[in-house]
Design a protein around this motif. Sequence first.
Motif, PDB file in Angstrom:
ATOM      1  N   GLU A 139       0.831  -1.205   0.000  1.00  0.00           N
ATOM      2  CA  GLU A 139       0.000   0.000   0.000  1.00  0.00           C
ATOM      3  C   GLU A 139       0.864   1.252   0.000  1.00  0.00           C
ATOM      4  OE1 GLU A 139      -2.628  -0.241   3.351  1.00  0.00           O
ATOM      5  OE2 GLU A 139      -3.609  -2.067   2.600  1.00  0.00           O
ATOM      6  N   GLN A 140       1.929   1.252   0.806  1.00  0.00           N
ATOM      7  CA  GLN A 140       2.833   2.411   0.848  1.00  0.00           C
ATOM      8  C   GLN A 140       3.514   2.617  -0.502  1.00  0.00           C
ATOM      9  OE1 GLN A 140       5.490   1.743   4.139  1.00  0.00           O
ATOM     10  NE2 GLN A 140       3.958   2.309   5.682  1.00  0.00           N
ATOM     11  N   VAL A 141       3.872   1.524  -1.184  1.00  0.00           N
ATOM     12  CA  VAL A 141       4.508   1.627  -2.501  1.00  0.00           C
ATOM     13  C   VAL A 141       3.541   2.266  -3.499  1.00  0.00           C
ATOM     14  CG1 VAL A 141       5.333   0.254  -4.462  1.00  0.00           C
ATOM     15  CG2 VAL A 141       6.193  -0.200  -2.177  1.00  0.00           C
ATOM     16  N   LYS A 142       2.269   1.889  -3.454  1.00  0.00           N
ATOM     17  CA  LYS A 142       1.269   2.471  -4.356  1.00  0.00           C
ATOM     18  C   LYS A 142       1.144   3.973  -4.116  1.00  0.00           C
ATOM     19  CE  LYS A 142      -1.575  -1.647  -4.976  1.00  0.00           C
ATOM     20  NZ  LYS A 142      -2.871  -2.286  -4.688  1.00  0.00           N
ATOM     21  N   ILE A 143       1.090   4.359  -2.836  1.00  0.00           N
ATOM     22  CA  ILE A 143       0.979   5.779  -2.496  1.00  0.00           C
ATOM     23  C   ILE A 143       2.208   6.538  -2.992  1.00  0.00           C
ATOM     24  CG2 ILE A 143       0.949   7.417  -0.567  1.00  0.00           C
ATOM     25  CD1 ILE A 143      -0.744   5.313   0.965  1.00  0.00           C
ATOM     26  N   LEU A 144       3.401   5.984  -2.729  1.00  0.00           N
ATOM     27  CA  LEU A 144       4.641   6.640  -3.152  1.00  0.00           C
ATOM     28  C   LEU A 144       4.760   6.698  -4.677  1.00  0.00           C
ATOM     29  CD1 LEU A 144       7.149   5.239  -0.516  1.00  0.00           C
ATOM     30  CD2 LEU A 144       6.255   7.561  -0.657  1.00  0.00           C
ATOM     31  N   SER A 145       4.282   5.668  -5.366  1.00  0.00           N
ATOM     32  CA  SER A 145       4.319   5.679  -6.835  1.00  0.00           C
ATOM     33  C   SER A 145       3.450   6.811  -7.368  1.00  0.00           C
ATOM     34  CB  SER A 145       3.837   4.354  -7.401  1.00  0.00           C
ATOM     35  OG  SER A 145       4.719   3.318  -7.067  1.00  0.00           O
ATOM     36  N   GLY A 146       2.285   6.995  -6.744  1.00  0.00           N
ATOM     37  CA  GLY A 146       1.414   8.110  -7.149  1.00  0.00           C
ATOM     38  C   GLY A 146       2.091   9.448  -6.915  1.00  0.00           C
ATOM     39  N   GLN A 147       2.759   9.603  -5.796  1.00  0.00           N
ATOM     40  CA  GLN A 147       3.460  10.854  -5.500  1.00  0.00           C
ATOM     41  C   GLN A 147       4.601  11.096  -6.489  1.00  0.00           C
ATOM     42  OE1 GLN A 147       4.613  10.573  -1.384  1.00  0.00           O
ATOM     43  NE2 GLN A 147       2.561  11.112  -0.621  1.00  0.00           N
ATOM     44  N   VAL A 148       5.329  10.032  -6.855  1.00  0.00           N
ATOM     45  CA  VAL A 148       6.421  10.162  -7.830  1.00  0.00           C
ATOM     46  C   VAL A 148       5.867  10.601  -9.183  1.00  0.00           C
ATOM     47  CG1 VAL A 148       8.132   8.847  -9.151  1.00  0.00           C
ATOM     48  CG2 VAL A 148       8.029   8.599  -6.681  1.00  0.00           C
ATOM     49  N   ASP A 149       4.735  10.020  -9.591  1.00  0.00           N
ATOM     50  CA  ASP A 149       4.114  10.420 -10.859  1.00  0.00           C
ATOM     51  C   ASP A 149       3.714  11.892 -10.821  1.00  0.00           C
ATOM     52  OD1 ASP A 149       4.439   7.883 -11.889  1.00  0.00           O
ATOM     53  OD2 ASP A 149       2.393   7.218 -11.403  1.00  0.00           O
TER      54      ASP A 149
END
Length: 137
Positions: free
Chosen positions: A112-122
């Motif tokens: 879940e944290q990876v998904k959130i961080l991926s969205g922030q990186v995008d």
Amino acid sequence: MDPPEERRHSKRQNDYINMLGFVADSEDGIPRRCPCGGRIIHEICGKDDYDTLPGKRFFTCKNYEADGFHYRQPWVIGVQEEIERLTKRVEEADQVMMGVSNLSKQIETLEEQVKILSGQVDYLTVQVADLEKVCFE
């Protein structure tokens, strides 16, 4: 006795004593094979053999001699030690299974944290691209 012969005799005695100790230490649980390589048989003593407890069971080496190099272990002791060993293995397996369930929960949280961080990186990538357009135009 001459000194070299005495040393050889002493060495043989030490080897014999060590071997007796090794055999005694190796008697744990239900024996599979005797140290001599002999097969283990299930022996039941009759009334003539053992008058106080007829029917007593033993794990005995097929080539048993009362010289200390062969197994003759009471059945009850062997089974008790085997049950203790298996109980310990079950407890260890239970601890591993509890650890696996905890790890799976941690993996879900990390995903879940990876998904959130991926969205922030995008989002940050888009902002950087916009800033580059503004700065270099």
